[in-house]
Design an enzyme around this catalytic site. Structure first.
Site, PDB file in Angstrom:
ATOM      1  N   ASN A   1      -5.768  -5.266  18.373  1.00  0.00           N
ATOM      2  CA  ASN A   1      -4.421  -5.815  18.564  1.00  0.00           C
ATOM      3  C   ASN A   1      -3.389  -4.851  17.997  1.00  0.00           C
ATOM      4  OD1 ASN A   1      -2.102  -7.396  18.617  1.00  0.00           O
ATOM      5  ND2 ASN A   1      -2.669  -8.516  16.748  1.00  0.00           N
TER       6      ASN A   1
ATOM      7  N   ARG B   1       0.803  -1.221   0.000  1.00  0.00           N
ATOM      8  CA  ARG B   1       0.000   0.000   0.000  1.00  0.00           C
ATOM      9  C   ARG B   1       0.842   1.281   0.000  1.00  0.00           C
ATOM     10  NH1 ARG B   1      -3.685  -1.899   4.925  1.00  0.00           N
ATOM     11  NH2 ARG B   1      -1.987  -3.410   5.108  1.00  0.00           N
TER      12      ARG B   1
ATOM     13  N   THR C   1       2.676 -13.380   9.415  1.00  0.00           N
ATOM     14  CA  THR C   1       3.432 -12.936  10.591  1.00  0.00           C
ATOM     15  C   THR C   1       3.882 -14.117  11.464  1.00  0.00           C
ATOM     16  OG1 THR C   1       1.285 -12.491  11.619  1.00  0.00           O
ATOM     17  CG2 THR C   1       2.479 -10.602  10.752  1.00  0.00           C
TER      18      THR C   1
HETATM   19  C1  UD1 Z   1      -1.021  -7.316  11.945  1.00  0.00           C
HETATM   20  C2  UD1 Z   1      -1.823  -8.223  12.844  1.00  0.00           C
HETATM   21  C3  UD1 Z   1      -3.073  -7.490  13.296  1.00  0.00           C
HETATM   22  C4  UD1 Z   1      -2.677  -6.211  14.011  1.00  0.00           C
HETATM   23  C5  UD1 Z   1      -1.772  -5.359  13.139  1.00  0.00           C
HETATM   24  C6  UD1 Z   1      -1.213  -4.209  13.956  1.00  0.00           C
HETATM   25  C7  UD1 Z   1      -1.433 -10.527  12.047  1.00  0.00           C
HETATM   26  C8  UD1 Z   1      -1.987 -11.650  11.283  1.00  0.00           C
HETATM   27  N1  UD1 Z   1      -2.203  -9.426  12.116  1.00  0.00           N
HETATM   28  O1  UD1 Z   1      -1.799  -7.036  10.804  1.00  0.00           O
HETATM   29  O2  UD1 Z   1      -3.838  -8.300  14.169  1.00  0.00           O
HETATM   30  O3  UD1 Z   1      -3.829  -5.473  14.381  1.00  0.00           O
HETATM   31  O4  UD1 Z   1      -0.653  -6.119  12.656  1.00  0.00           O
HETATM   32  O5  UD1 Z   1      -0.506  -3.309  13.162  1.00  0.00           O
HETATM   33  O6  UD1 Z   1      -0.357 -10.630  12.607  1.00  0.00           O
HETATM   34  N2  UD1 Z   1       5.574  -9.378   8.005  1.00  0.00           N
HETATM   35  C9  UD1 Z   1       6.651 -10.208   7.758  1.00  0.00           C
HETATM   36  N3  UD1 Z   1       6.439 -11.358   7.069  1.00  0.00           N
HETATM   37  C10 UD1 Z   1       5.211 -11.738   6.634  1.00  0.00           C
HETATM   38  C11 UD1 Z   1       4.119 -10.870   6.888  1.00  0.00           C
HETATM   39  C12 UD1 Z   1       4.337  -9.690   7.585  1.00  0.00           C
HETATM   40  O7  UD1 Z   1       7.780  -9.928   8.151  1.00  0.00           O
HETATM   41  O8  UD1 Z   1       5.117 -12.816   6.035  1.00  0.00           O
HETATM   42  C13 UD1 Z   1       5.821  -8.110   8.751  1.00  0.00           C
HETATM   43  C14 UD1 Z   1       5.502  -6.878   7.933  1.00  0.00           C
HETATM   44  O9  UD1 Z   1       6.659  -6.440   7.242  1.00  0.00           O
HETATM   45  C15 UD1 Z   1       5.063  -5.886   9.001  1.00  0.00           C
HETATM   46  C16 UD1 Z   1       4.519  -6.760  10.131  1.00  0.00           C
HETATM   47  O10 UD1 Z   1       4.978  -8.071   9.874  1.00  0.00           O
HETATM   48  O11 UD1 Z   1       6.162  -5.125   9.474  1.00  0.00           O
HETATM   49  C17 UD1 Z   1       2.995  -6.745  10.174  1.00  0.00           C
HETATM   50  O12 UD1 Z   1       2.511  -7.237   8.939  1.00  0.00           O
HETATM   51  P1  UD1 Z   1       1.266  -6.589   8.203  1.00  0.00           P
HETATM   52  O13 UD1 Z   1       1.020  -7.322   6.958  1.00  0.00           O
HETATM   53  O14 UD1 Z   1       1.391  -5.119   8.136  1.00  0.00           O
HETATM   54  O15 UD1 Z   1       0.113  -6.997   9.249  1.00  0.00           O
HETATM   55  P2  UD1 Z   1      -1.256  -6.265   9.460  1.00  0.00           P
HETATM   56  O16 UD1 Z   1      -2.167  -6.611   8.358  1.00  0.00           O
HETATM   57  O17 UD1 Z   1      -1.041  -4.839   9.748  1.00  0.00           O
END
Ligand code: UD1
Ligand code: CA
Length: 456
Positions: free
Chosen positions: A170, A16, A79
């Site tokens: 969360n 995004r 995550t």
């Molecule tokens: C996540 C949480 C959500 C929370 C929110 C808070 C999960 C499933 N959801 O959602 O409950 O309210 O954060 O901001 O955890 N990342 C990785 N590898 C991956 C996926 C993500 O390193 O495979 C990292 C991203 O770079 C980022 C962080 O994890 O820094 C969060 O990932 P993002 O996709 O932004 O999660 P949200 O949809 O925001």
């Protein structure tokens, strides 16, 4: 807190942001997003840090430097999968793991510290930092049972209509019992609308396994702001700006306009200094007391004394002594060391040079690669000619030298103590002590020249 290890998640693409760069490398107050998160964790007292990288990993690794361990997540499968990829890098002696998302730069060290204490005190298996929002938007929802105990986290994309109405969300910051976390991460299934391994599912698994899960509810929802697009990046930066400006204002600095003043997080400013509008102060800058800085000024990595005035100027990696005035429209490039009671006036550029106390360059002057003594006067339009197109040369100007207007000093050259340079001179040779050097053609006046011209 040596029993804690920290895992920062930074492998995601951040679609995004619509950017060629990693989301967590976008800057807030001139500092990459990931650095804010890292510093918050460090500030909470955690020294064992593992950052999970994947998308644009070189950038992320460069932003953090080689003080942290990096775990590769080849494919961004969620995550939960990201945390699992950090397992083998975590210090064996750690008992707890704190997980922080790399895209939430507003969290404070004190909050993390309190959450860690709360986690230990309550013997929780997991503690989630949560907050209450009017609109939970895309955040995961905290689902509690009839006794108010946390049951699970439901992602907004998987939530029912009723679940979406839950206002407790969360933050993405957690403390876990290490062994239980990694045991359960291996049991995760990507059975959800996004086909991802959700870290959040660990909470439900812990709960159904009879483990204790707690929520650490934050009153201040700005601390949990996540950055997923550039509007949120703006909001997060504005919140950080407000926080830092308030801190300085409450410490005795007058900031005339909060909105147009951007101060980096490591900047130190003495009391009774006034910051005028449109001023950016970044890096490891310290500014003394009773200074006037701005308007329209950019300062990076500088050390500035007391009673200094800097107006409409750009200062980088330079040092300025007490009672010196700079600007308007001065440019101090790296390596400029200016003494006390100096004057660096309008359209003066200085690079890699030292100016002794009381030296003045009031207007239109270039000083490069020079060692300048005390009480030297640079006349308007002096140029130190330090570059022949191939190499740079140094110039030495001793104490009490007076340089007339519009002079060129061809480096390498030395002007000894007390010497005068006649205006308009081009100096190529050493000038002895207390001599006057004149290096220009003598004036010739041609009588009747104009009359003759008119007749032709
Ligand atoms: C996540 C949480 C959500 C929370 C929110 C808070 C999960 C499933 N959801 O959602 O409950 O309210 O954060 O901001 O955890 N990342 C990785 N590898 C991956 C996926 C993500 O390193 O495979 C990292 C991203 O770079 C980022 C962080 O994890 O820094 C969060 O990932 P993002 O996709 O932004 O999660 P949200 O949809 O925001
Ligand atoms: Ca996010």
């Amino acid at each position: 807190m040596d029993r804690f290890s920290l895992v920062i998640l930074a492998a995601g693409e951040g679609k995004r942001m619509k950017s060629n760069h990693s989301k967590v490398c976008h800057k807030l107050l001139n500092e990459p997003m990931i650095k804010w998160v890292y510093d918050a964790g460090k500030g909470a007292g955690i020294s064992d840090v593992v950052t999970v990288v994947g998308h644009r990993r070189e950038e992320v690794m460069q932003a953090l430097g080689n003080t942290v361990k990096f775990a590769m997540q080849e494919e961004q499968l969620g995550t939960g999968h990201a945390v699992l990829s950090a397992e083998k890098y975590i210090d064996e002696s750690s008992r707890y793991v704190m997980v922080l998302p790399g895209d939430a730069p507003l969290i404070l060290s004190e909050t993390l510290k309190k959450c860690m204490e709360y986690h230990i005190k309550n013997s929780n298996c997991a503690t989630i930092i949560t907050s209450i929002l009017d609109n939970g938007s895309s955040y995961g929802r905290i689902i509690r049972d009839e006794n108010g105990e946390v049951l699970k986290i439901v992602e907004a994309k998987d939530a029912t209509k009723e679940e979406l109405e839950v206002r407790e969300i969360n933050s993405g910051f957690y403390c876990f019992d290490k062994d239980e976390l990694f045991r359960l991460l291996k049991e995760l299934k990507p059975e959800n609308s996004q086909g991802e391994y959700y870290l959040t599912d660990v909470i439900g698994l812990m709960k159904s396994g009879g483990k204790k899960v707690g929520a650490f509810v934050l009153d201040d929802p700005t601390q949990i702001l996540g950055v997923n697009d550039r509007v949120q990046l703006y909001d997060a930066q504005k919140a950080l700006q407000r926080r830092i400006n308030e801190y300085h204002a409450l410490s005795g600095v007058t900031i005339m306009d909060f909105d147009s003043t951007y101060i980096g997080k490591d900047v130190k400013i003495g009391k009774d200094t006034v910051i005028y509008p449109n001023t950016l102060i970044f890096g490891k800058t310290t500014i003394g007391e009773e200074c006037a800085v701005g308007p329209n000024t950019v300062i990076e990595d500088c050390e500035i004394g007391d009673f200094v005035s800097v107006k409409m100027s750009n200062l980088i990696q330079s040092k300025i002594g007490n009672n010196t005035t700079v600007g308007p429209f001065a440019y101090l490039r790296p390596g400029s060391v200016i003494g006390s009671r100096c004057k660096v006036g309008d359209f003066v550029e200085i690079k890699n040079s030292t100016l002794g106390d009381g030296t003045k360059a009031s207007h239109l002057t270039y000083i490069g690669d020079a060692k300048v003594g005390k009480n030297v006067n640079f006349g308007c339009g002096t140029v130190i000619v330090n570059y022949d197109g191939k190499k740079k040369y140094t110039t030495e100007i001793c104490d009490d030298v007076f340089i007339g207007c519009n002079s060129n000093l061809i480096s390498p050259v030395k002007i000894n103590e007390g010497a005068y340079i006649a205006a308009g001179s081009t100096i190529t040779d050493e000038v002895p002590k207390n001599n006057l050097a004149i290096a220009r053609a003598r004036q010739v006046n041609k009588a009747n020249w104009v009359d003759r011209r008119k007749r032709d």
